[in-house]
Design an enzyme around this catalytic site. Structure first.
Site, PDB file in Angstrom:
ATOM      1  N   ILE A 158       0.843  -1.204   0.000  1.00  0.00           N
ATOM      2  CA  ILE A 158       0.000   0.000   0.000  1.00  0.00           C
ATOM      3  C   ILE A 158       0.881   1.257   0.000  1.00  0.00           C
ATOM      4  O   ILE A 158       0.585   2.236  -0.694  1.00  0.00           O
ATOM      5  CB  ILE A 158      -0.991  -0.022   1.195  1.00  0.00           C
ATOM      6  CG1 ILE A 158      -1.875  -1.274   1.104  1.00  0.00           C
ATOM      7  CG2 ILE A 158      -1.859   1.241   1.203  1.00  0.00           C
ATOM      8  CD1 ILE A 158      -2.754  -1.534   2.313  1.00  0.00           C
ATOM      9  N   ARG A 238      -3.204   1.458  11.230  1.00  0.00           N
ATOM     10  CA  ARG A 238      -3.872   1.021  12.452  1.00  0.00           C
ATOM     11  C   ARG A 238      -3.798   2.156  13.470  1.00  0.00           C
ATOM     12  O   ARG A 238      -2.748   2.803  13.620  1.00  0.00           O
ATOM     13  CB  ARG A 238      -3.206  -0.226  13.030  1.00  0.00           C
ATOM     14  CG  ARG A 238      -3.543  -1.520  12.288  1.00  0.00           C
ATOM     15  CD  ARG A 238      -5.011  -1.934  12.458  1.00  0.00           C
ATOM     16  NE  ARG A 238      -5.341  -3.189  11.804  1.00  0.00           N
ATOM     17  CZ  ARG A 238      -5.825  -3.298  10.562  1.00  0.00           C
ATOM     18  NH1 ARG A 238      -6.036  -2.211   9.818  1.00  0.00           N
ATOM     19  NH2 ARG A 238      -6.114  -4.488  10.059  1.00  0.00           N
ATOM     20  N   GLU A 267     -11.128   2.257  18.677  1.00  0.00           N
ATOM     21  CA  GLU A 267     -11.953   2.192  17.482  1.00  0.00           C
ATOM     22  C   GLU A 267     -13.186   1.359  17.803  1.00  0.00           C
ATOM     23  O   GLU A 267     -13.000   0.227  18.284  1.00  0.00           O
ATOM     24  CB  GLU A 267     -11.146   1.536  16.367  1.00  0.00           C
ATOM     25  CG  GLU A 267     -11.644   1.859  14.996  1.00  0.00           C
ATOM     26  CD  GLU A 267     -10.657   1.404  13.925  1.00  0.00           C
ATOM     27  OE1 GLU A 267     -10.975   0.403  13.268  1.00  0.00           O
ATOM     28  OE2 GLU A 267      -9.605   2.039  13.749  1.00  0.00           O
ATOM     29  N   HIS A 286     -12.836   3.813   9.367  1.00  0.00           N
ATOM     30  CA  HIS A 286     -12.084   2.635   8.885  1.00  0.00           C
ATOM     31  C   HIS A 286     -12.689   2.085   7.586  1.00  0.00           C
ATOM     32  O   HIS A 286     -13.114   0.926   7.535  1.00  0.00           O
ATOM     33  CB  HIS A 286     -12.035   1.555   9.970  1.00  0.00           C
ATOM     34  CG  HIS A 286     -10.872   0.616   9.825  1.00  0.00           C
ATOM     35  ND1 HIS A 286     -10.249   0.005  10.879  1.00  0.00           N
ATOM     36  CD2 HIS A 286     -10.221   0.162   8.713  1.00  0.00           C
ATOM     37  CE1 HIS A 286      -9.277  -0.774  10.442  1.00  0.00           C
ATOM     38  NE2 HIS A 286      -9.235  -0.695   9.120  1.00  0.00           N
TER      39      HIS A 286
HETATM   40  C1  DGY Z   1      -7.274  -4.433   6.510  1.00  0.00           C
HETATM   41  O1  DGY Z   1      -7.578  -5.188   5.576  1.00  0.00           O
HETATM   42  O2  DGY Z   1      -6.412  -4.708   7.331  1.00  0.00           O
HETATM   43  C2  DGY Z   1      -7.992  -3.121   6.582  1.00  0.00           C
HETATM   44  O3  DGY Z   1      -7.736  -2.432   7.725  1.00  0.00           O
HETATM   45  C3  DGY Z   1      -9.482  -3.287   6.362  1.00  0.00           C
HETATM   46  O4  DGY Z   1      -9.646  -3.626   5.045  1.00  0.00           O
END
Ligand code: DGY
Length: 322
Positions: A158, A238, A267, A286
């Protein structure tokens, strides 16, 4: 032949559910809110497989109560809610859903970056609150995105996808990760920095780390003290990577300019949390991977992991080696 028994902690999209039901005897918690911990413990007692979400705490006690459990299949890429070490010791396979949410999550991290830079949340409220009476030369001024410096912390899938988006906006991209990745630097046009140097240099800082003992609270008062006063923090990783109290103080005192959080600690963030009193903060629930395509594919991958696991086969998307 008897189908293996599995417990599913939340509703799944129809196609994934059908595939699962064709291979397993499925018991499902079909409510909007997560099942209580004790209920999962009770349900897994006679199950071979557990399909869970990041809201479920899957710990060593739960595993001890599940003598037949062969596989824990998480519908997410992150798995910090699962004690993987304990699972591995018990020979339980753990699977997750990497890859299919990379682009959706990076798209959303960039959305948050832009929304914070250009104060989109404040602007929407301004109009809805009936404050828009004229055009103003200094109304809701934000920050430039193009040509600014983005610091990416964590250059996994990502983080790399985020770098590509930023380069498309003509940003300078610097990164920090546990190990330097020279092979990616030229390919992505990114430069490595030690974490403190990245904090001192970046206009935008986007987090793309797993939550671990090493990263919990990494963004604390000291980290904020190194950041520029115009710095904008984006967290789609996170919540506990950021110390919420330190973030509150940094935003309140103008030590940094803005933050945009898809994930929080705790959360969900209670509606009376003092973070939500800050004008220079965006919080969303989230949803970075929340596209129809991503969530559909995540569910399908998790079902494939579960079916493979209950049949004692290698998981297609494994977290541990058992
Ligand atoms: C994950 O996949 O870890 C994300 O936080 C939610 O899609």
């Amino acid at each position: 032949m008897m189908k293996p028994k599995v417990f599913v902690t939340r509703h799944l999209p129809e196609a994934a559910m059908q595939k699962l039901q064709s291979a397993c005897e499925v018991e499902i918690w079909d409510e909007e809110f997560p099942p209580p911990y004790d209920l999962i413990v009770e349900k897994v007692a006679d199950k071979a497989g557990l399909l869970c979400l990041l809201t479920d705490q899957i710990d060593v006690n739960l595993m001890a109560a599940a003598p037949n459990l062969k596989v824990i299949s998480q519908v997410a890429v992150g798995f910090d809610n699962i004690d993987v070490v304990a699972a591995t010791k018990r020979g339980i396979a753990v699977g997750n859903t990497p890859g299919v949410l990379t682009d959706a999550t990076a798209d959303f991290a960039f959305t948050l970056l832009m929304a914070a830079a250009r104060r989109v949340g404040e602007a929407i409220d301004y109009v809805r609150d009936g404050k828009w009476e004229t055009w103003g030369l200094t109304l809701l001024l934000g920050q430039e995105i193009h040509a600014a410096t983005l610091g990416i912390v964590g250059l996994g899938r990502i983080g790399r996808a985020m770098a590509k988006r930023a380069r498309g906006f003509n940003m300078k991209v610097i990164y920090h990760s546990r190990s330097r990745k020279p092979e990616l630097e030229e390919m992505l046009g990114v430069e490595y920095r030690e974490l403190d140097d990245l904090l001192r240099e970046a206009d935008y800082i986007s987090l793309h780390l797993n939550l671990s003992d090493e990263t919990r609270g990494l963004f604390d008062a000291r980290a904020f003290s190194l950041m520029k006063p115009n710095a904008i923090l984006i967290n789609t990783a996170r919540g506990p990577i950021v110390d919420s109290e330190a973030l509150y103080l940094a935003l309140k005192t103008g030590q940094i300019a803005y933050a945009a959080l898809d994930v929080t600690d705790p959360e969900p963030l209670p509606v009376n949390d003092k973070l939500l009193t800050l004008p220079n903060l965006i919080v969303v629930p989230h949803i970075a991977s929340a596209t129809v395509a991503s969530r559909t594919q995540m569910s399908q991958m998790a079902v494939r992991n579960l079916i493979a696991g209950v049949h004692g086969e290698k998981l297609p998307f494994p977290v541990n080696a058992v």
